[in-house]
Design an enzyme around this catalytic site. Structure first.
Site, PDB file in Angstrom:
ATOM      1  N   PHE A   1       8.282  10.483  -4.079  1.00  0.00           N
ATOM      2  CA  PHE A   1       7.997  11.838  -3.584  1.00  0.00           C
ATOM      3  C   PHE A   1       9.012  12.206  -2.504  1.00  0.00           C
ATOM      4  CE2 PHE A   1       5.540  14.553  -0.615  1.00  0.00           C
ATOM      5  CZ  PHE A   1       4.948  15.471  -1.478  1.00  0.00           C
TER       6      PHE A   1
ATOM      7  N   GLU B   1       3.182  11.396   6.465  1.00  0.00           N
ATOM      8  CA  GLU B   1       2.111  12.192   5.841  1.00  0.00           C
ATOM      9  C   GLU B   1       1.293  12.956   6.898  1.00  0.00           C
ATOM     10  OE1 GLU B   1       0.426  11.105   2.316  1.00  0.00           O
ATOM     11  OE2 GLU B   1       1.798   9.468   1.874  1.00  0.00           O
ATOM     12  N   GLY B   2       2.026  13.571   7.811  1.00  0.00           N
ATOM     13  CA  GLY B   2       1.403  14.315   8.907  1.00  0.00           C
ATOM     14  C   GLY B   2       1.262  13.417  10.113  1.00  0.00           C
TER      15      GLY B   2
ATOM     16  N   ARG C   1      -8.497 -20.709  20.171  1.00  0.00           N
ATOM     17  CA  ARG C   1      -7.835 -20.795  21.474  1.00  0.00           C
ATOM     18  C   ARG C   1      -8.866 -20.912  22.599  1.00  0.00           C
ATOM     19  NH1 ARG C   1      -2.865 -21.935  23.605  1.00  0.00           N
ATOM     20  NH2 ARG C   1      -2.483 -20.736  25.504  1.00  0.00           N
TER      21      ARG C   1
ATOM     22  N   ARG D   1       0.851  -1.195   0.000  1.00  0.00           N
ATOM     23  CA  ARG D   1       0.000   0.000   0.000  1.00  0.00           C
ATOM     24  C   ARG D   1       0.882   1.239   0.000  1.00  0.00           C
ATOM     25  NH1 ARG D   1       0.328   3.984   2.659  1.00  0.00           N
ATOM     26  NH2 ARG D   1       0.233   2.873   4.631  1.00  0.00           N
TER      27      ARG D   1
ATOM     28  N   GLN E   1     -15.736 -11.703  27.719  1.00  0.00           N
ATOM     29  CA  GLN E   1     -16.224 -10.373  27.333  1.00  0.00           C
ATOM     30  C   GLN E   1     -15.103  -9.368  27.072  1.00  0.00           C
ATOM     31  OE1 GLN E   1     -19.198  -9.197  30.202  1.00  0.00           O
ATOM     32  NE2 GLN E   1     -20.795 -10.244  29.063  1.00  0.00           N
TER      33      GLN E   1
ATOM     34  N   TRP F   1      14.104   9.510   4.469  1.00  0.00           N
ATOM     35  CA  TRP F   1      12.893   8.717   4.707  1.00  0.00           C
ATOM     36  C   TRP F   1      12.024   8.677   3.446  1.00  0.00           C
ATOM     37  CZ3 TRP F   1      12.556   5.292   8.349  1.00  0.00           C
ATOM     38  CH2 TRP F   1      13.335   5.462   9.496  1.00  0.00           C
ATOM     39  N   ILE F   2      12.654   8.542   2.303  1.00  0.00           N
ATOM     40  CA  ILE F   2      11.911   8.557   1.048  1.00  0.00           C
ATOM     41  C   ILE F   2      11.550   7.128   0.638  1.00  0.00           C
ATOM     42  CG2 ILE F   2      11.946   9.311  -1.382  1.00  0.00           C
ATOM     43  CD1 ILE F   2      11.997  11.547   0.932  1.00  0.00           C
ATOM     44  N   SER F   3      10.260   6.855   0.596  1.00  0.00           N
ATOM     45  CA  SER F   3       9.788   5.531   0.180  1.00  0.00           C
ATOM     46  C   SER F   3      10.155   5.316  -1.288  1.00  0.00           C
ATOM     47  CB  SER F   3       8.273   5.424   0.347  1.00  0.00           C
ATOM     48  OG  SER F   3       7.910   5.716   1.672  1.00  0.00           O
TER      49      SER F   3
HETATM   50  C1  LIG Z   1       8.387   4.436   6.708  1.00  0.00           C
HETATM   51  C2  LIG Z   1       8.405   5.902   6.372  1.00  0.00           C
HETATM   52  C3  LIG Z   1       8.243   6.286   5.047  1.00  0.00           C
HETATM   53  C4  LIG Z   1       8.274   7.646   4.704  1.00  0.00           C
HETATM   54  N1  LIG Z   1       8.153   8.014   3.380  1.00  0.00           N
HETATM   55  C5  LIG Z   1       8.296   9.319   3.025  1.00  0.00           C
HETATM   56  C6  LIG Z   1       8.278   9.708   1.641  1.00  0.00           C
HETATM   57  O1  LIG Z   1       8.084   8.872   0.742  1.00  0.00           O
HETATM   58  N2  LIG Z   1       8.498  11.001   1.333  1.00  0.00           N
HETATM   59  C7  LIG Z   1       8.708  11.962   2.284  1.00  0.00           C
HETATM   60  O2  LIG Z   1       8.904  13.133   1.922  1.00  0.00           O
HETATM   61  N3  LIG Z   1       8.732  11.624   3.608  1.00  0.00           N
HETATM   62  C8  LIG Z   1       8.525  10.327   3.998  1.00  0.00           C
HETATM   63  N4  LIG Z   1       8.557   9.972   5.338  1.00  0.00           N
HETATM   64  C9  LIG Z   1       8.869  10.993   6.331  1.00  0.00           C
HETATM   65  C10 LIG Z   1       7.653  11.441   7.148  1.00  0.00           C
HETATM   66  O3  LIG Z   1       6.724  12.117   6.338  1.00  0.00           O
HETATM   67  C11 LIG Z   1       8.169  12.295   8.316  1.00  0.00           C
HETATM   68  O4  LIG Z   1       8.843  11.411   9.176  1.00  0.00           O
HETATM   69  C12 LIG Z   1       7.035  13.005   9.056  1.00  0.00           C
HETATM   70  O5  LIG Z   1       6.566  14.089   8.294  1.00  0.00           O
HETATM   71  C13 LIG Z   1       7.459  13.527  10.439  1.00  0.00           C
HETATM   72  O6  LIG Z   1       8.640  14.233  10.362  1.00  0.00           O
HETATM   73  P1  LIG Z   1       9.882  13.917  11.374  1.00  0.00           P
HETATM   74  O7  LIG Z   1      10.105  12.448  11.338  1.00  0.00           O
HETATM   75  O8  LIG Z   1      10.975  14.812  11.001  1.00  0.00           O
HETATM   76  O9  LIG Z   1       9.298  14.273  12.810  1.00  0.00           O
HETATM   77  P2  LIG Z   1       9.264  15.773  13.497  1.00  0.00           P
HETATM   78  O10 LIG Z   1       8.602  16.693  12.576  1.00  0.00           O
HETATM   79  O11 LIG Z   1      10.648  16.097  13.952  1.00  0.00           O
HETATM   80  O12 LIG Z   1       8.367  15.467  14.743  1.00  0.00           O
HETATM   81  C14 LIG Z   1       8.857  14.840  15.939  1.00  0.00           C
HETATM   82  C15 LIG Z   1       7.710  14.809  16.967  1.00  0.00           C
HETATM   83  O13 LIG Z   1       7.308  16.148  17.287  1.00  0.00           O
HETATM   84  C16 LIG Z   1       5.915  16.289  17.042  1.00  0.00           C
HETATM   85  N5  LIG Z   1       5.645  17.633  16.531  1.00  0.00           N
HETATM   86  C17 LIG Z   1       6.312  18.297  15.551  1.00  0.00           C
HETATM   87  N6  LIG Z   1       5.763  19.491  15.315  1.00  0.00           N
HETATM   88  C18 LIG Z   1       4.703  19.597  16.166  1.00  0.00           C
HETATM   89  C19 LIG Z   1       3.699  20.590  16.406  1.00  0.00           C
HETATM   90  N7  LIG Z   1       3.655  21.726  15.691  1.00  0.00           N
HETATM   91  N8  LIG Z   1       2.774  20.356  17.373  1.00  0.00           N
HETATM   92  C20 LIG Z   1       2.784  19.179  18.065  1.00  0.00           C
HETATM   93  N9  LIG Z   1       3.684  18.216  17.881  1.00  0.00           N
HETATM   94  C21 LIG Z   1       4.628  18.406  16.938  1.00  0.00           C
HETATM   95  C22 LIG Z   1       5.581  15.231  15.997  1.00  0.00           C
HETATM   96  O14 LIG Z   1       4.194  14.917  15.995  1.00  0.00           O
HETATM   97  C23 LIG Z   1       6.457  14.093  16.446  1.00  0.00           C
HETATM   98  O15 LIG Z   1       5.818  13.402  17.486  1.00  0.00           O
HETATM   99  C24 LIG Z   1       8.471   8.630   5.709  1.00  0.00           C
HETATM  100  C25 LIG Z   1       8.600   8.225   7.049  1.00  0.00           C
HETATM  101  C26 LIG Z   1       8.563   6.890   7.382  1.00  0.00           C
HETATM  102  C27 LIG Z   1       8.689   6.480   8.828  1.00  0.00           C
END
Ligand SMILES: Cc1cc2nc3c(=O)[nH]c(=O)nc-3n(C[C@H](O)[C@H](O)[C@H](O)COP(=O)(O)OP(=O)(O)OC[C@H]3O[C@@H](n4cnc5c(N)ncnc54)[C@H](O)[C@@H]3O)c2cc1C
Length: 397
Positions: free
Chosen positions: A123, A363-364, A268, A84, A279, A156-158
């Protein structure tokens, strides 16, 4: 409102389910150990028309509606999140973005072979110092005659090692902050491009994720997607499509958890009866069913809005947030229902739990969607009409 699936959609679900049951589920344990799935799967997905489900036929796609893409994602993630994720990235984040924002030339050159499954799209938005905070990115694109010169790194680019084409984002004018980001279509074969997989991921172990690098990479001006400075807007609209597919997939993961848990609950026995008769086990199963059905309602509503050509950022964010949380909880409970056996590779539920975590982050994150929903309700955020929207469905000839 119409809650009925069309005959084509029912057939599509059946086809994808058979494909997943025969060609993914029997091999997934081996692929997880190997750290990658058999690339033949790409050809099989293409032969079933699943690489461009909701892309118009004139651009090489299957021409189905947007909810058909949701059905495909749901069924693929019932098998494994890696597949997916691949379709989310290829179709949701890349192809649909070119469909929405691309020129006719870009659609012919990039969208068409992607929709046919001849090329793979990905992306690149996230950077080591810029995840949730997109504007903190440091990749730059400098205009140089009929080219841009890109320098920077995405992480972290898929599909980093699998994709042929990437939509990437870079600053063309840092002083303008969000309004200084631009979007580009880049090819793996462009000199200055390289990629490297991340090893030791927590989940989605058969999927390919990693870094991409641009070192003085020359990108022709015709590969600018949209206008200079429209990159942030394009990235956010791409996420409206990607998040829709992630939410749909999460419903599929909830379904997988439910199926495994119901089966085990009837096999099981403890204290002289099937554990399904206790329950507290029933409570976990009931919550999975509720999460699955609520996820589907939220997702299909978004698909319907897309079919009508209505902006859906708010509804998509809600669907993505809730469906991923439901799936994460369903996977946690599925392991619980399996007891110690759930804590091993003997059953698929430990994999489901590992896989359910990334969609709560990518994706957020859960927190970003929580804040978005609060801001909509409080009136601090509203969605304005975009200058380019996805085409309504049915597509015009
Ligand atoms: C398996 C995998 C595949 C991915 N594929 C792609 C891809 O194809 N392309 C791509 O571009 N990216 C990809 N990503 C990256 C992904 O989109 C980012 O990891 C994600 O946007 C979060 O960014 P970060 O990891 O830098 O966390 P951060 O932004 O550093 O966040 C760290 C923590 O702080 C919290 N936080 C940050 N800002 C706020 C705020 N304003 N208020 C409250 N809490 C906050 C976050 O919720 C999180 O808990 C992938 C990630 C994974 C794990």
């Amino acid at each position: 409102m119409n809650f009925e699936f069309s005959e084509e959609q029912v057939l599509l679900r059946k086809t994808v389910r058979q494909f997943v049951d025969s060609e993914i589920i029997p091999h997934i344990a081996d692929w997880e150990v190997k750290g990658s799935f058999d690339p033949i799967i790409w050809e099989r997905l293409a032969s079933l028309g699943l690489m461009g489900v909701c892309i118009p036929e004139q651009y090489g796609g299957s021409g189905m509606d947007y909810n058909s893409l949701a059905i495909v994602c749901e069924e693929l993630e019932r098998g494994d999140t890696a597949f997916r994720t691949a379709v989310s990235v290829h179709t949701g984040l890349n192809s649909m973005t070119i469909l929405q924002w691309g020129t006719e030339e870009q659609k012919k050159k990039y969208l068409e072979p992607q929709a046919k499954g001849e090329k793979i799209g990905a992306f690149g938005l996230t950077e080591p110092g810029a995840g949730s905070d997109v504007a903190a990115m440091s990749t730059v694109a400098v205009s140089d005659g009929d080219h841009y010169i890109l320098n920077g790194q995405k992480t972290w680019i898929s599909l980093c090692d699998a994709a042929d084409h990437f939509i990437v984002f870079a600053y063309t004018d840092k002083s303008k902050k969000h309004h200084g980001i631009s979007a580009f279509i880049v090819e793996r074969t462009m000199p200055g491009f390289s990629s490297k997989a991340i090893k030791g991921k927590y989940g989605i172990k058969s999927g390919n994720t990693g870094e991409i690098f641009f070192e003085n990479m020359k990108v022709p001006k015709e590969n600018l997607l949209g206008e200079e400075g429209e990159g942030f807007k394009i990235a956010m609209s791409a996420l409206d499509n990607g998040r829709f597919t992630v939410a749909a997939g999460a419903a599929g993961l909830s379904l997988a958890c439910l199926e495994a848990s119901v089966k085990y609950a009837k096999e099981r026995e403890t204290f002289g009866k099937e554990i399904g008769r206790h329950q507290l086990v029933q409570q976990m199963i009931a919550k999975m069913e509720a999460g699955l059905q609520m996820s589907r309602l939220l997702v299909y509503r978004v698909g319907e809005l897309k079919n009508k050509g209505v902006r859906n950022t708010r509804e998509t964010s809600l669907a993505k947030w809730q469906a991923c949380d439901f799936a994460n909880k369903a996977a946690d409970d599925a392991v619980q229902i399996h007891g110690a056996y759930g804590y091993s590779d003997e059953y698929p539920v430990a994999r489901y739990l590992r896989n359910s975590k990334a969609p709560v982050i990518y994706e957020g994150t859960r927190e970003i969607h929580t804040v978005m929903q609060a801001e909509y309700v409080l009136g601090y955020r509203e969605d304005k009409k975009l200058n380019k929207m996805l085409p309504k469905w049915p597509f015009e000839e």
